[in-house]
Design an enzyme around this catalytic site. Structure first.
Site, PDB file in Angstrom:
ATOM      1  N   CYS A 116     -70.973  34.979 -65.423  1.00 19.07           N
ATOM      2  CA  CYS A 116     -70.714  33.723 -64.140  1.00 19.07           C
ATOM      3  C   CYS A 116     -71.953  33.654 -63.569  1.00 19.07           C
ATOM      4  CB  CYS A 116     -69.617  34.282 -63.243  1.00 19.07           C
ATOM      5  SG  CYS A 116     -70.167  35.820 -62.238  1.00 19.07           S
ATOM      6  N   CYS A 119     -74.071  36.378 -62.209  1.00 20.04           N
ATOM      7  CA  CYS A 119     -74.796  37.311 -63.504  1.00 20.04           C
ATOM      8  C   CYS A 119     -76.018  36.533 -63.663  1.00 20.04           C
ATOM      9  CB  CYS A 119     -73.850  37.127 -64.825  1.00 20.04           C
ATOM     10  SG  CYS A 119     -72.577  38.109 -64.998  1.00 20.04           S
ATOM     11  N   ASP A 525     -94.627   2.008 -70.747  1.00 16.23           N
ATOM     12  CA  ASP A 525     -95.891   1.790 -71.412  1.00 16.23           C
ATOM     13  C   ASP A 525     -95.599   0.692 -72.333  1.00 16.23           C
ATOM     14  OD1 ASP A 525     -98.642   1.929 -72.138  1.00 16.23           O
ATOM     15  OD2 ASP A 525     -98.021   3.363 -74.162  1.00 16.23           O
ATOM     16  N   ASP A 721    -100.818   8.866 -71.221  1.00 12.54           N
ATOM     17  CA  ASP A 721     -99.507   8.603 -70.670  1.00 12.54           C
ATOM     18  C   ASP A 721     -99.152   9.993 -70.092  1.00 12.54           C
ATOM     19  OD1 ASP A 721     -99.173   5.955 -70.923  1.00 12.54           O
ATOM     20  OD2 ASP A 721     -98.186   6.201 -72.954  1.00 12.54           O
TER      21      ASP A 721
END
Length: 819
Positions: A116, A119, A525, A721
């Site tokens: 869970c 953990c 772009d 970019d």
């Protein structure tokens, strides 16, 4: 003497030895239990007292444990730390082998036993506390822990020991071993589920007659017989099928961090003990049918969750399995055509390999002989095979469908397109979006609140009606376990990520879908993103003495662009007739152009402003360019202008319109000149466009939008970019773009199309809606169920049904995203 350097970095594994009763451990080391040397000078402060240690390694290990806030380890341990006597016991030879295999500073580990959110919190907290560890992120869907560390301080064995010391079996990730572990877990869980289901059905056969005879028609001896039969049939469910809950709860309690197994185990244990006591006394209620039903339904929910995790890893496994282990290399090509079988990992750029029909390309390469159809579905999501011929690039992992071809390797297998995608996919799912972090925090705190609430309900009923105190407390324990809350987000994200990967979108960062849904601006772009990225030289205009020598100008430009992957550079090289001269001392200026020496003369190629610094400020008169203008010049002279045009992607208009229809502002941001950017924007109906943008200017533009309160999504493909992709709130890189751009993006569009971006938009909207539905369901369910259980209106068996059903609902709802 023990190996102090390894002990200092992590807690040792628990050995079989039992600690002495005394805290001071007379005659032995407080940390490992070995005899103390005479007049041992080594001490460590544990629990407010000075403890004797046998060596500096134990002292350092104790200091590390206490400083990490895990001092309660010594109060809850069931054994001493492992010792080294020519080697470390309890799995130490294996750990030493892991160190010997390589300590690169980054690795992926498989962690077993995750239950869970508690953990996840504990594992990340413990590993991050190790000296030298820089970052650790656990992907709960695939049970894989990604760790970065300083190799000079930390080792692989330190990380494995730290995990084992807190109760988790771990090892460096191995695909085959990980798959076997998941399959073993599935089989074991199925056996436990089968036993619980069988016990439930059999117990019901004895419980139903008792319920039907509530008018007293069944005599006491027969009722007792039915009860004892139910008790015997419940034992396998409690002692075998419920072991995952009891084991998980025990580990949680030893750590002092109650997880979701704690209330489940307490509920099962309390109901079983209470029923057994009532059966022995011959009075009171028994809930053996409720116990078996609860165990069965909860295991069924957990089995669904495990199946969802397994499916979440299949796409990544398919990527990893696509790369062949061996290849047929032609060492003497083209003089000889003999082949030799070599490991694909040993291939180097320049090697020529034979790719037979049905085989996958072992690395990225260019076809030098043959024509074929290639299946790129695993890499790009395209269902249709693509025709490939000589000089076409065949990416590693693409499957040759029809005819054998010869491939000249362009990059080593570890640097291939598929290898890059595997590395990116390996990072996917690590970390958590904001909604998941919120759910984890709520779930972790709710367990502690639940236990306090159970005690309050029990004490309140003791004052009102003691006979109902025990059933009410059990009902509260069972019905309010926050399993559904913890499963709501990770299950949905795992299903969405798997769906996107099949549709050609690799989500690398966990926040991508959440951020895309709330993005206000989408910045594109131009070249290679909204356009095809395959521009061609439409016109070459020479100036001065070069007016009639266009081929020479193209040859010079091609020499300068010989090593560039930019689409405009590829167009210039394609326009050159024959081999170009070699350029030396080449310098690339991002967003402006390139310069270098050809035959001893310095040239510049790029934007007008960039070339003017070398050729002179007075530009030659020329008509308006048809597309993007790339200028060539040398010292004191303008030589030529290349008019390069690129076609729009056929889907670009639809993509822009869909984003605008979703209420997002579309922006065109390009490094090309403003006139070309405005032309493309007008064709696509984009109202806001800017050209002549250098990488820093693109980043500044995005940051200005963010400063105004905008959430920005960026889509790009080029090296220039990379900075803005990282600076945007969420970013997408084109799969055919530069690898550097992909490494800085949050998502990668695997194909040569923008349409998967629409799938991402739709999936983001659906995923966030389903996550909100799951969280709302889990919250409303708990708010309604708690008062019913606390007031005694909800008995234990109904509480079990409700809790298991709530978990199943969120898992099944999340799996709808796969459709």
């Amino acid at each position: 003497m023990r190996d102090g350097s390894e002990d200092a970095a992590a807690e040792d594994d628990a050995s079989a030895a039992t600690p002495p009763a005394s805290d001071d451990c007379p005659g032995g080391c407080f940390h490992c239990g070995l005899p103390l040397p005479a007049h041992s000078p080594w001490r460590a402060s544990v629990g407010g007292a000075e403890r004797a240690m046998c060596c500096p390694g134990c002292a350092a290990a104790a200091h590390t444990i206490v400083d990490a806030g895990c001092g309660d380890y010594y109060d809850t341990r069931s054994g001493y730390g492992a010792t080294v006597d020519g080697g470390i016991v309890d799995g130490a030879p294996e750990l030493a082998l892991f160190d010997a295999a390589g300590n690169t500073g980054e690795g992926s580990f498989t962690v077993e036993g995750i239950r869970c959110a508690a953990c996840v919190w504990l594992i990340e907290r413990r590993v991050n506390a190790l000296p030298g560890v820089q970052e650790s992120l656990l992907n709960v869907s695939t049970e894989r822990l990604q760790v970065r560390w300083d190799p000079a301080v930390c080792k692989v064995s330190h990380i494995l020991r730290a995990l084992r010391a807190i109760g988790y079996s771990a090892y460096p990730y191995d695909r085959e071993r990980h798959g076997e572990q998941l399959e073993r877990a599935r089989r074991k869980l199925f056996r436990q589920l089968f036993v619980a289901g069988l016990a439930m059905m059999q117990v019901m056969m004895y419980a139903v007659p008792v319920y039907l005879a509530d008018d007293g028609s069944m005599d006491a001896d027969m009722a007792a017989l039915m009860g004892w039969a139910s008790f015997v049939l419940t034992l396998p469910a409690v002692l075998y099928s419920a072991l995952p809950f009891f084991g998980g709860a025990w580990r949680d309690l030893r750590r002092g961090l109650p997880g979701m197994d704690v209330p489940v185990a307490l509920g099962i244990g309390a109901a079983f003990i209470g029923s057994t006591v009532a059966l022995v006394r011959g009075r009171g209620e028994v809930w053996f049918d409720s116990i078996t039903m609860f165990i069965f339904l909860l295991l069924a929910s957990r089995y669904l969750e495990l199946s969802a995790r397994r499916r979440a890893t299949r796409a990544l496994e398919a990527l990893q399995e696509a790369m062949p282990a061996a290849s047929q290399r032609m060492p003497a090509y083209p003089l000889e055509r003999a082949t030799e079988l070599v490991a694909a990992a040993s291939l180097q750029p320049g090697d020529v390999v034979l790719v037979a029909p049905g085989q996958a390309a072992p690395a990225d390469g260019v076809i030098v002989e043959g024509e074929t159809d290639a299946d790129l579905s695993l890499l790009t999501g395209e269902s249709r095979a693509r025709r490939m011929a000589v000089n076409d690039m065949l990416p590693g992992g693409a499957v040759n469908v029809t005819q054998p071809v010869l491939l000249r390797v362009q990059a080593a297998a570890r640097d291939s397109t598929l290898a890059l995608l595997v590395r990116l996919a390996d990072k996917a799912g690590q970390g958590k979006p904001a909604l998941a972090l919120w759910a984890d925090r709520v779930a972790a705190w709710s367990v502690a609140v639940l236990l306090v609430l159970t005690v309050i309900v029990f004490l309140a009923w003791q004052l009102v009606d003691p006979a109902r105190a025990w059933p009410a407390a059990i009902a509260v324990l069972v019905v309010t376990c926050p399993c559904a809350l913890s499963l709501a987000t990770p299950t949905a994200l795992a299903a969405a990520t798997g769906r996107l990967l099949r549709r050609g979108v690799l989500a690398v960062q966990p926040h991508a879908l959440e951020t895309l849904e709330r993005a206000t601006h989408v910045v594109f772009d131009k070249t290679g993103t909204l356009t095809l990225g395959r521009p061609v030289v439409r016109d070459v205009r020479g100036f001065g003495a070069s007016r009639e020598r266009a081929p020479q100008a193209v040859a010079l430009a091609a020499a300068l662009e010989a090593g560039s992957v930019h689409p405009l550079a590829q167009a210039i090289r394609a326009a050159a007739a024959g081999p170009a001269s070699e350029a030396r001392d080449v310098v690339h200026t991002a967003g402006q152009g390139i310069e270098g020496d050809v035959d001893g003369v310095r040239y510049r190629l790029g934007s007008a402003a960039f070339v003017a610094a070398l050729a002179g400020r007075r530009m030659p008169a020329a008509p308006e360019a048809q597309g993007s203008a790339v200028w060539l010049g040398r010292q004191g002279a303008w030589l030529a202008r290349f008019d390069i045009a690129d076609g729009l992607r056929s889907e670009a208009i639809e993509v822009v319109r869909r984003f605008e229809a979703a209420g997002k502002t579309v922006v065109l941001l390009s490094g090309d000149e403003s006139r070309a950017a405005q032309q493309v924007a007008a064709q696509l109906g984009i109202r806001l466009a800017a050209g002549d943008q250098l990488p820093q200017q693109k980043l500044d533009f995005v940051r200005e939008l963010q400063a105004q309160g905008a959430t920005v999504a960026m889509v790009g493909d080029g090296i220039n970019d990379a900075a803005v992709l990282r600076g945007a709130d969420v970013s997408f890189a084109m799969g055919g773009g530069a690898a550097l751009a992909q490494l800085h993006a949050d998502c990668v569009l695997l194909g040569d199309s923008l349409l998967p971006l629409l799938d991402a938009l739709d999936t983001a909207r659906r995923t966030l809606r389903i996550i909100r539905q799951n969280l709302a369901w889990a919250s409303v369910y708990n708010l309604c169920a708690i008062p019913l259980a606390a007031t005694g209106l909800l008995n234990p068996w109904l509480a079990g049904v409700g809790m298991a059903a709530s978990s199943a609902v969120v898992v099944l709802n999340a799996l709808r995203l796969r459709k």
